[in-house]
Design an enzyme around this catalytic site. Structure first.
Site, mmCIF file in Angstrom:
data_model
loop_
_atom_site.group_PDB
_atom_site.id
_atom_site.type_symbol
_atom_site.label_atom_id
_atom_site.label_comp_id
_atom_site.label_asym_id
_atom_site.label_seq_id
_atom_site.Cartn_x
_atom_site.Cartn_y
_atom_site.Cartn_z
ATOM 1 N N SER A 11 -4.278 60.914 -20.539
ATOM 2 C CA SER A 11 -4.067 61.879 -21.617
ATOM 3 C C SER A 11 -4.972 63.090 -21.353
ATOM 4 O O SER A 11 -4.938 63.621 -20.237
ATOM 5 C CB SER A 11 -4.345 61.212 -22.973
ATOM 6 O OG SER A 11 -3.944 62.051 -24.032
ATOM 7 N N HIS A 38 0.288 62.245 -21.165
ATOM 8 C CA HIS A 38 0.607 62.898 -22.436
ATOM 9 C C HIS A 38 0.674 64.410 -22.216
ATOM 10 O O HIS A 38 -0.303 65.006 -21.759
ATOM 11 C CB HIS A 38 -0.461 62.600 -23.485
ATOM 12 C CG HIS A 38 -0.484 61.170 -23.920
ATOM 13 N ND1 HIS A 38 -1.588 60.594 -24.497
ATOM 14 C CD2 HIS A 38 0.459 60.197 -23.876
ATOM 15 C CE1 HIS A 38 -1.324 59.333 -24.799
ATOM 16 N NE2 HIS A 38 -0.090 59.068 -24.415
ATOM 17 N N ASP A 131 -4.026 55.089 -26.907
ATOM 18 C CA ASP A 131 -2.770 54.695 -26.271
ATOM 19 C C ASP A 131 -3.053 54.030 -24.922
ATOM 20 O O ASP A 131 -3.899 54.488 -24.165
ATOM 21 C CB ASP A 131 -1.871 55.929 -26.064
ATOM 22 C CG ASP A 131 -0.440 55.550 -25.712
ATOM 23 O OD1 ASP A 131 -0.034 54.417 -26.022
ATOM 24 O OD2 ASP A 131 0.255 56.398 -25.130
#
Length: 187
Positions: A11, A38, A131
């Site tokens: 991310s 992401h 996540d």
């Protein structure tokens, strides 16, 4: 250990980490690499085409029903979850966000763990959320191998720390050590 597929989640800070990791992979790697980074749902294909120009392996955006092949790096498309199907093809989903993310690392990791079991390696890199930690737990539960980027070396340490606190990970490594580990797998 006989691995044939690697899933990677990243991310915040992931573009730099992925660039260092993926460009260091050898050209004859006999594993498939599947990545969720992401990114904005409005992103274009720049990152994939840029990495394809500088990596030794072919880098592509995964499409619906693509067969997963070794020696290829697949990226999840912006604003779609990327799932691995039993027949080792991809499917895309626009279902609700998971952990405020679409694509979600957990979704990729959990579906890949069901298909590849002990032949799967899951890697969590830099990021500012949680996540991937549940997906990494599923990989471990199904007999796969788990690696987390050393939080001290991550641009953003939240995602690695959450993963380490959620899963009894097999290795905690910096980016160079991760690429060395992957390159040594099929020697």
């Amino acid at each position: 250990m006989s691995f044939n597929t690697i899933v990677i989640g990243a991310s915040a800070g992931g573009i730099d980490a992925l660039t260092k990791l993926l460009t260091a992979l050898k050209s004859d790697l006999k594993l498939a690499v599947i990545v969720v980074q992401h990114i904005s749902p409005y992103s274009d294909n720049f990152m994939v085409s840029h990495l394809n120009n500088i990596c030794k392996l072919k880098v592509v955006e995964a499409n619906e029903k693509d067969e997963i092949k070794s020696g290829t790096i697949y990226f999840a498309a912006p604003d779609y979850h990327l799932l691995v199907e039993e027949d080792k093809t991809f499917s895309l989903s626009a279902e609700e966000k998971v952990n405020f993310s679409r694509p979600s690392i957990d979704v990729l990791f959990e579906t890949a763990a069901d298909v590849y079991g002990e032949n799967l390696i899951g890697i969590i890199l830099t990021g500012a959320n949680k996540d991937g930690s549940e997906g990494l737990k599923t990989i471990k539960k199904n007999g796969g191998f788990t690696i987390v980027q050393d939080p001290k070396c991550a641009e953003v340490d939240t995602m690695p720390i959450v993963a380490i606190n959620t899963v009894d990970v097999d290795k905690i490594l910096n980016i160079k050590e991760i690429s060395d580990f992957i390159n040594g797998l099929d020697e």
